[in-house]
Design an enzyme around this catalytic site. Structure first.
Site, PDB file in Angstrom:
ATOM      1  N   THR A  28      -0.024  -7.308 -21.996  1.00 15.02           N
ATOM      2  CA  THR A  28      -0.490  -8.270 -20.990  1.00 15.02           C
ATOM      3  C   THR A  28      -0.709  -9.658 -21.576  1.00 15.02           C
ATOM      4  OG1 THR A  28      -1.556  -6.501 -19.780  1.00 15.02           O
ATOM      5  CG2 THR A  28      -2.410  -8.697 -19.367  1.00 15.02           C
ATOM      6  N   ASP A  71       5.626  -3.327 -23.136  1.00 16.71           N
ATOM      7  CA  ASP A  71       4.343  -2.823 -22.654  1.00 16.71           C
ATOM      8  C   ASP A  71       3.957  -1.751 -23.662  1.00 16.71           C
ATOM      9  OD1 ASP A  71       2.795  -2.339 -19.662  1.00 16.71           O
ATOM     10  OD2 ASP A  71       2.635  -0.770 -21.182  1.00 16.71           O
ATOM     11  N   SER A  72       2.692  -1.687 -24.044  1.00 14.07           N
ATOM     12  CA  SER A  72       2.368  -0.795 -25.161  1.00 14.07           C
ATOM     13  C   SER A  72       2.488   0.686 -24.806  1.00 14.07           C
ATOM     14  CB  SER A  72       1.006  -1.124 -25.744  1.00 14.07           C
ATOM     15  OG  SER A  72      -0.025  -0.627 -24.951  1.00 14.07           O
ATOM     16  N   THR A 103      -3.070  -3.399 -24.814  1.00 12.25           N
ATOM     17  CA  THR A 103      -4.312  -2.684 -25.143  1.00 12.25           C
ATOM     18  C   THR A 103      -4.185  -1.168 -24.980  1.00 12.25           C
ATOM     19  OG1 THR A 103      -5.089  -3.017 -22.876  1.00 12.25           O
ATOM     20  CG2 THR A 103      -5.812  -4.612 -24.530  1.00 12.25           C
ATOM     21  N   GLN A 290     -13.828  16.109 -27.972  1.00 18.18           N
ATOM     22  CA  GLN A 290     -13.584  15.233 -26.812  1.00 18.18           C
ATOM     23  C   GLN A 290     -14.639  14.136 -26.721  1.00 18.18           C
ATOM     24  OE1 GLN A 290     -13.306  17.647 -23.221  1.00 18.18           O
ATOM     25  NE2 GLN A 290     -11.834  19.021 -24.173  1.00 18.18           N
TER      26      GLN A 290
HETATM   27  N1  ASP Z   1      -0.111  -2.091 -20.008  1.00 20.67           N
HETATM   28  C1  ASP Z   1      -0.515  -3.140 -20.914  1.00 20.67           C
HETATM   29  C2  ASP Z   1      -0.116  -2.726 -22.312  1.00 20.67           C
HETATM   30  O1  ASP Z   1      -0.783  -1.953 -22.937  1.00 20.67           O
HETATM   31  C3  ASP Z   1      -1.962  -3.401 -20.818  1.00 20.67           C
HETATM   32  C4  ASP Z   1      -2.473  -4.481 -21.740  1.00 20.67           C
HETATM   33  O2  ASP Z   1      -1.764  -5.145 -22.450  1.00 20.67           O
HETATM   34  O3  ASP Z   1      -3.683  -4.655 -21.774  1.00 20.67           O
HETATM   35  O4  ASP Z   1       0.908  -3.172 -22.789  1.00 20.67           O
END
Ligand code: ASP
Length: 353
Positions: A28, A71-72, A103, A290
Protein backbone atom coordinates in the site's frame (compact mmCIF):
# COMPACT_ATOMS: atom_id res chain seq x y z
CA UNK A 1 14.07 -10.32 -10.84
CA UNK A 2 14.27 -6.88 -12.48
CA UNK A 3 14.90 -3.60 -10.64
CA UNK A 4 15.12 0.10 -11.29
CA UNK A 5 17.72 2.20 -9.46
CA UNK A 6 17.46 5.86 -8.47
CA UNK A 7 19.97 7.97 -6.51
CA UNK A 8 18.68 10.84 -4.42
CA UNK A 9 20.96 13.11 -2.48
CA UNK A 10 18.75 14.74 0.14
CA UNK A 11 21.67 16.69 1.59
CA UNK A 12 22.74 18.84 -1.36
CA UNK A 13 24.48 21.23 -1.29
CA UNK A 14 25.74 20.01 2.13
CA UNK A 15 27.62 16.74 2.48
CA UNK A 16 25.53 13.64 3.21
CA UNK A 17 25.72 12.35 6.80
CA UNK A 18 25.04 8.71 5.89
CA UNK A 19 24.13 6.43 3.03
CA UNK A 20 20.90 4.49 3.16
CA UNK A 21 19.42 2.17 0.58
CA UNK A 22 15.65 1.92 0.19
CA UNK A 23 14.39 -1.34 -1.31
CA UNK A 24 10.88 -0.82 -2.59
CA UNK A 25 9.00 -4.10 -2.98
CA UNK A 26 5.41 -2.85 -3.17
CA UNK A 27 2.40 -2.80 -0.85
CA UNK A 28 0.00 0.00 0.00
CA UNK A 29 2.82 2.41 0.86
CA UNK A 30 3.80 3.25 -2.68
CA UNK A 31 0.40 3.55 -4.26
CA UNK A 32 -0.76 6.73 -5.90
CA UNK A 33 -3.63 7.71 -8.21
CA UNK A 34 -2.92 8.37 -11.89
CA UNK A 35 -4.93 10.94 -13.90
CA UNK A 36 -7.73 8.47 -14.51
CA UNK A 37 -8.09 7.66 -10.80
CA UNK A 38 -6.43 4.24 -10.92
CA UNK A 39 -3.99 3.16 -8.17
CA UNK A 40 -0.50 2.74 -9.61
CA UNK A 41 2.95 2.42 -7.99
CA UNK A 42 4.50 5.69 -6.88
CA UNK A 43 7.41 7.16 -8.88
CA UNK A 44 10.30 7.32 -6.43
CA UNK A 45 12.18 9.96 -8.38
CA UNK A 46 9.48 12.34 -7.02
CA UNK A 47 10.14 11.46 -3.39
CA UNK A 48 11.78 14.80 -2.53
CA UNK A 49 8.66 16.65 -3.70
CA UNK A 50 6.35 14.29 -1.77
CA UNK A 51 8.52 14.38 1.30
CA UNK A 52 10.31 17.72 1.65
CA UNK A 53 11.27 16.73 5.24
CA UNK A 54 13.79 14.31 3.72
CA UNK A 55 16.12 17.27 3.24
CA UNK A 56 16.62 17.57 6.99
CA UNK A 57 18.03 14.06 7.19
CA UNK A 58 21.15 14.83 5.09
CA UNK A 59 21.25 11.39 3.56
CA UNK A 60 22.49 9.95 0.32
CA UNK A 61 19.65 7.65 -0.61
CA UNK A 62 19.68 4.97 -3.27
CA UNK A 63 16.31 3.49 -4.15
CA UNK A 64 16.15 0.02 -5.65
CA UNK A 65 12.65 -0.62 -6.81
CA UNK A 66 11.19 -3.97 -7.86
CA UNK A 67 10.29 -3.43 -11.52
CA UNK A 68 7.03 -5.12 -10.65
CA UNK A 69 6.04 -4.05 -7.14
CA UNK A 70 3.94 -6.71 -5.40
CA UNK A 71 1.10 -6.78 -2.93
CA UNK A 72 2.73 -8.60 -0.05
CA UNK A 73 0.19 -11.44 -0.23
CA UNK A 74 2.16 -12.46 -3.33
CA UNK A 75 5.54 -12.44 -1.60
CA UNK A 76 7.46 -15.71 -1.90
CA UNK A 77 10.93 -17.02 -1.01
CA UNK A 78 12.07 -15.74 -4.43
CA UNK A 79 11.37 -12.18 -3.26
CA UNK A 80 13.14 -12.78 0.07
CA UNK A 81 16.12 -14.00 -1.92
CA UNK A 82 16.04 -10.87 -4.08
CA UNK A 83 15.87 -8.53 -1.05
CA UNK A 84 18.65 -10.39 0.78
CA UNK A 85 20.89 -10.38 -2.31
CA UNK A 86 20.46 -6.63 -2.77
CA UNK A 87 21.45 -6.10 0.88
CA UNK A 88 24.39 -8.50 0.62
CA UNK A 89 25.73 -6.94 -2.58
CA UNK A 90 25.44 -3.35 -1.32
CA UNK A 91 26.38 -4.03 2.29
CA UNK A 92 29.83 -2.42 2.28
CA UNK A 93 28.64 0.80 0.61
CA UNK A 94 25.63 1.53 2.79
CA UNK A 95 25.11 2.46 6.44
CA UNK A 96 21.67 0.91 6.56
CA UNK A 97 18.69 -0.40 4.60
CA UNK A 98 14.98 0.40 4.60
CA UNK A 99 12.70 -2.18 3.01
CA UNK A 100 9.32 -0.83 1.90
CA UNK A 101 6.93 -3.75 1.99
CA UNK A 102 3.21 -4.48 2.26
CA UNK A 103 2.11 -4.96 5.83
CA UNK A 104 0.20 -8.22 5.32
CA UNK A 105 3.23 -10.50 5.24
CA UNK A 106 5.87 -8.09 6.50
CA UNK A 107 6.45 -10.14 9.67
CA UNK A 108 7.18 -13.24 7.55
CA UNK A 109 9.64 -11.33 5.35
CA UNK A 110 11.39 -9.63 8.28
CA UNK A 111 11.69 -13.03 9.99
CA UNK A 112 13.04 -14.66 6.83
CA UNK A 113 15.64 -11.93 6.34
CA UNK A 114 16.79 -12.26 9.96
CA UNK A 115 17.64 -15.93 9.30
CA UNK A 116 19.12 -15.29 5.85
CA UNK A 117 21.71 -12.76 6.97
CA UNK A 118 23.80 -14.19 9.84
CA UNK A 119 26.52 -11.77 10.89
CA UNK A 120 24.36 -8.73 10.10
CA UNK A 121 25.94 -5.65 11.68
CA UNK A 122 23.84 -2.90 10.09
CA UNK A 123 20.16 -1.94 10.33
CA UNK A 124 17.60 -3.49 8.01
CA UNK A 125 14.33 -1.69 8.76
CA UNK A 126 11.09 -2.92 7.24
CA UNK A 127 8.28 -0.43 7.00
CA UNK A 128 5.14 0.26 4.99
CA UNK A 129 1.84 2.02 5.45
CA UNK A 130 -1.84 1.40 6.02
CA UNK A 131 -2.74 4.26 3.65
CA UNK A 132 -0.96 5.12 0.35
CA UNK A 133 1.61 7.93 0.43
CA UNK A 134 -0.57 9.89 -1.98
CA UNK A 135 -3.34 10.27 0.61
CA UNK A 136 -3.31 13.24 2.94
CA UNK A 137 -3.81 11.24 6.15
CA UNK A 138 -1.28 8.59 5.15
CA UNK A 139 1.05 7.08 7.74
CA UNK A 140 3.61 6.49 4.97
CA UNK A 141 5.53 9.74 5.46
CA UNK A 142 6.22 9.33 9.18
CA UNK A 143 7.01 5.64 8.81
CA UNK A 144 9.56 6.30 6.06
CA UNK A 145 11.22 9.37 7.60
CA UNK A 146 11.70 7.72 10.99
CA UNK A 147 12.84 4.44 9.41
CA UNK A 148 15.50 6.36 7.47
CA UNK A 149 16.61 8.07 10.64
CA UNK A 150 16.82 4.75 12.49
CA UNK A 151 18.63 3.08 9.57
CA UNK A 152 21.31 5.78 9.74
CA UNK A 153 21.54 6.06 13.55
CA UNK A 154 24.97 5.52 15.07
CA UNK A 155 26.49 5.63 18.54
CA UNK A 156 30.27 6.14 18.68
CA UNK A 157 30.45 5.50 14.94
CA UNK A 158 28.68 2.11 15.18
CA UNK A 159 25.13 1.36 13.95
CA UNK A 160 22.65 1.43 16.82
CA UNK A 161 20.58 -1.38 15.31
CA UNK A 162 22.57 -4.27 13.88
CA UNK A 163 19.42 -6.31 13.25
CA UNK A 164 16.32 -6.77 11.10
CA UNK A 165 13.45 -4.70 12.51
CA UNK A 166 9.96 -3.48 11.71
CA UNK A 167 9.23 0.20 12.26
CA UNK A 168 5.59 1.13 12.31
CA UNK A 169 3.40 3.69 14.06
CA UNK A 170 6.13 5.14 16.30
CA UNK A 171 7.41 1.72 17.43
CA UNK A 172 10.47 -0.24 16.42
CA UNK A 173 10.14 -4.00 16.88
CA UNK A 174 12.50 -6.91 16.38
CA UNK A 175 11.47 -8.32 12.98
CA UNK A 176 11.38 -11.97 13.95
CA UNK A 177 9.30 -11.19 17.06
CA UNK A 178 6.66 -9.05 15.32
CA UNK A 179 3.13 -9.88 14.18
CA UNK A 180 0.57 -7.96 12.19
CA UNK A 181 -2.31 -7.47 14.62
CA UNK A 182 -4.41 -4.71 13.07
CA UNK A 183 -5.63 -4.08 9.54
CA UNK A 184 -7.60 -0.82 9.88
CA UNK A 185 -5.81 1.37 12.40
CA UNK A 186 -2.23 2.53 12.15
CA UNK A 187 -0.88 0.45 15.06
CA UNK A 188 -0.50 -2.61 12.84
CA UNK A 189 2.31 -4.50 14.62
CA UNK A 190 3.11 -5.89 18.04
CA UNK A 191 5.78 -8.08 19.55
CA UNK A 192 4.03 -9.68 22.52
CA UNK A 193 7.07 -11.62 23.65
CA UNK A 194 9.82 -9.06 23.22
CA UNK A 195 10.23 -5.45 24.34
CA UNK A 196 9.86 -2.58 21.90
CA UNK A 197 13.37 -1.69 20.61
CA UNK A 198 12.66 2.02 20.23
CA UNK A 199 9.83 4.51 20.56
CA UNK A 200 9.67 7.58 18.36
CA UNK A 201 8.29 10.70 19.98
CA UNK A 202 9.92 14.10 20.29
CA UNK A 203 13.12 12.08 20.03
CA UNK A 204 13.78 8.44 19.27
CA UNK A 205 14.27 6.53 22.53
CA UNK A 206 16.33 3.41 21.95
CA UNK A 207 15.94 0.52 24.38
CA UNK A 208 19.63 -0.36 24.16
CA UNK A 209 19.39 -3.27 26.59
CA UNK A 210 16.95 -5.06 24.24
CA UNK A 211 18.84 -4.41 20.99
CA UNK A 212 21.13 -7.16 19.63
CA UNK A 213 24.91 -6.69 19.75
CA UNK A 214 26.78 -6.98 16.47
CA UNK A 215 29.01 -10.06 16.42
CA UNK A 216 32.51 -10.43 14.99
CA UNK A 217 31.49 -12.78 12.18
CA UNK A 218 31.32 -11.36 8.64
CA UNK A 219 27.93 -11.13 6.94
CA UNK A 220 26.80 -14.35 5.24
CA UNK A 221 23.94 -14.95 2.86
CA UNK A 222 21.74 -18.04 3.25
CA UNK A 223 19.15 -18.26 0.52
CA UNK A 224 18.08 -21.86 0.02
CA UNK A 225 14.49 -22.44 1.05
CA UNK A 226 12.51 -25.63 1.35
CA UNK A 227 8.80 -24.93 1.62
CA UNK A 228 7.79 -28.47 2.62
CA UNK A 229 6.21 -27.07 5.75
CA UNK A 230 2.58 -27.27 6.92
CA UNK A 231 0.58 -25.65 9.71
CA UNK A 232 -2.08 -27.48 11.68
CA UNK A 233 -4.16 -25.00 13.65
CA UNK A 234 -6.03 -26.75 16.45
CA UNK A 235 -9.59 -25.96 17.47
CA UNK A 236 -12.06 -27.69 19.78
CA UNK A 237 -13.76 -30.41 17.72
CA UNK A 238 -10.96 -30.83 15.17
CA UNK A 239 -11.51 -34.10 13.31
CA UNK A 240 -9.22 -37.05 12.72
CA UNK A 241 -9.44 -36.89 8.88
CA UNK A 242 -8.44 -33.24 9.02
CA UNK A 243 -5.40 -33.93 11.22
CA UNK A 244 -4.44 -36.93 9.08
CA UNK A 245 -4.79 -34.92 5.87
CA UNK A 246 -2.26 -32.34 7.07
CA UNK A 247 0.19 -34.87 8.52
CA UNK A 248 0.00 -37.04 5.41
CA UNK A 249 0.50 -34.17 2.95
CA UNK A 250 2.79 -35.45 0.21
CA UNK A 251 6.38 -34.36 0.72
CA UNK A 252 5.81 -32.56 4.03
CA UNK A 253 8.94 -32.46 6.20
CA UNK A 254 7.81 -30.33 9.11
CA UNK A 255 4.42 -29.54 10.63
CA UNK A 256 3.79 -26.70 13.04
CA UNK A 257 0.94 -27.51 15.41
CA UNK A 258 -0.63 -24.26 16.57
CA UNK A 259 -1.72 -25.21 20.05
CA UNK A 260 -3.77 -23.65 22.83
CA UNK A 261 -2.32 -21.55 25.67
CA UNK A 262 1.04 -22.79 26.88
CA UNK A 263 1.26 -25.49 24.21
CA UNK A 264 -1.77 -27.66 25.00
CA UNK A 265 -3.60 -29.99 22.64
CA UNK A 266 -6.41 -32.55 22.82
CA UNK A 267 -5.31 -35.61 24.78
CA UNK A 268 -7.52 -37.98 22.74
CA UNK A 269 -5.71 -41.19 21.94
CA UNK A 270 -6.26 -40.85 18.16
CA UNK A 271 -4.74 -37.37 18.11
CA UNK A 272 -1.57 -38.33 19.99
CA UNK A 273 -1.10 -41.47 17.89
CA UNK A 274 -1.47 -39.50 14.61
CA UNK A 275 1.37 -37.24 15.75
CA UNK A 276 3.40 -40.20 16.99
CA UNK A 277 3.26 -42.00 13.66
CA UNK A 278 4.20 -38.79 11.78
CA UNK A 279 7.24 -38.37 14.05
CA UNK A 280 8.14 -42.05 13.45
CA UNK A 281 8.11 -41.33 9.71
CA UNK A 282 10.70 -38.56 10.30
CA UNK A 283 8.38 -35.54 10.15
CA UNK A 284 9.38 -32.70 12.46
CA UNK A 285 6.49 -31.57 14.67
CA UNK A 286 6.92 -28.12 16.23
CA UNK A 287 4.62 -26.82 18.95
CA UNK A 288 3.80 -23.09 18.59
CA UNK A 289 1.14 -21.43 20.70
CA UNK A 290 -1.86 -19.59 19.25
CA UNK A 291 -1.36 -16.95 21.99
CA UNK A 292 0.51 -13.84 20.85
CA UNK A 293 2.08 -13.59 24.34
CA UNK A 294 3.58 -16.22 26.65
CA UNK A 295 5.23 -19.47 25.73
CA UNK A 296 4.95 -23.19 25.15
CA UNK A 297 5.78 -25.26 28.21
CA UNK A 298 5.19 -28.88 27.32
CA UNK A 299 4.37 -30.91 30.44
CA UNK A 300 2.93 -28.04 32.45
CA UNK A 301 -0.55 -29.47 31.88
CA UNK A 302 -1.65 -33.04 31.32
CA UNK A 303 -2.77 -31.95 27.82
CA UNK A 304 0.78 -31.24 26.69
CA UNK A 305 2.68 -33.94 28.59
CA UNK A 306 2.08 -36.57 25.90
CA UNK A 307 3.41 -34.20 23.24
CA UNK A 308 6.78 -33.95 24.96
CA UNK A 309 6.87 -37.70 25.48
CA UNK A 310 6.34 -38.57 21.81
CA UNK A 311 8.98 -36.10 20.56
CA UNK A 312 7.05 -32.95 19.64
CA UNK A 313 9.56 -30.08 19.76
CA UNK A 314 8.68 -27.03 21.86
CA UNK A 315 8.63 -23.75 19.95
CA UNK A 316 9.06 -21.80 23.22
CA UNK A 317 7.81 -18.24 22.59
CA UNK A 318 8.47 -18.12 18.83
CA UNK A 319 5.92 -16.46 16.52
CA UNK A 320 4.28 -18.49 13.78
CA UNK A 321 5.93 -16.20 11.21
CA UNK A 322 9.40 -16.85 12.60
CA UNK A 323 8.71 -20.58 12.98
CA UNK A 324 7.63 -21.02 9.35
CA UNK A 325 10.56 -19.09 7.88
CA UNK A 326 13.12 -20.64 10.23
CA UNK A 327 11.95 -24.14 9.25
CA UNK A 328 12.07 -23.24 5.55
CA UNK A 329 15.60 -21.90 5.67
CA UNK A 330 16.99 -24.62 7.95
CA UNK A 331 15.43 -27.35 5.80
CA UNK A 332 16.69 -25.68 2.61
CA UNK A 333 20.22 -25.06 3.80
CA UNK A 334 20.90 -28.03 6.06
CA UNK A 335 18.24 -30.76 5.64
CA UNK A 336 15.85 -32.53 7.99
CA UNK A 337 18.21 -33.97 10.61
CA UNK A 338 20.00 -30.70 11.25
CA UNK A 339 16.66 -28.87 11.32
CA UNK A 340 15.24 -31.28 13.89
CA UNK A 341 18.20 -30.61 16.18
CA UNK A 342 18.28 -26.83 15.63
CA UNK A 343 14.66 -25.73 15.39
CA UNK A 344 14.02 -25.61 19.15
CA UNK A 345 17.09 -23.48 19.87
CA UNK A 346 17.43 -19.70 19.45
CA UNK A 347 19.28 -18.67 16.32
CA UNK A 348 19.00 -14.91 16.05
CA UNK A 349 16.89 -13.54 18.89
CA UNK A 350 13.65 -15.11 17.67
CA UNK A 351 12.98 -17.10 20.84
CA UNK A 352 13.83 -16.93 24.52
CA UNK A 353 15.33 -20.43 24.90
N1 ASP B 1 -2.31 -5.76 0.91
C1 ASP B 1 -1.26 -4.82 1.23
C2 ASP B 1 0.05 -5.57 1.25
O1 ASP B 1 0.37 -6.23 2.19
C3 ASP B 1 -1.52 -4.15 2.52
C4 ASP B 1 -0.46 -3.16 2.94
O2 ASP B 1 0.48 -2.86 2.26
O3 ASP B 1 -0.58 -2.67 4.05
O4 ASP B 1 0.77 -5.52 0.27
Amino acid sequence: MKYTRISINTATPAEARSRVMIIYTGGTFGMTYDESGVLIPFDFSLIKEQLPALRNLFLEITVISFAQPVDSSNISPEHWKAIAEIIFENYQDQDGFVVLHGTDTMAFSASALSFMLPGLGKPVIFTGAQLPISQSRSDARENLITSLEIASAKISGKPVLPEVCIYFDYQLLRGNRAKKVESMHFDAFESGNYPVLAKAGVKIDYNLAAIAQAGEEPLKLLSKFDSSVAILKLFPGISKPMVEAVLNTTGVKAVIIETFGSGNAPSAEWFVSCLKSAIKKGIIILNVSQCPGGMVEQGRYETSKALAEIGVISGSDITLEAAVTKLMILLGEYGVDYTRAAIGKPLTGEMAY
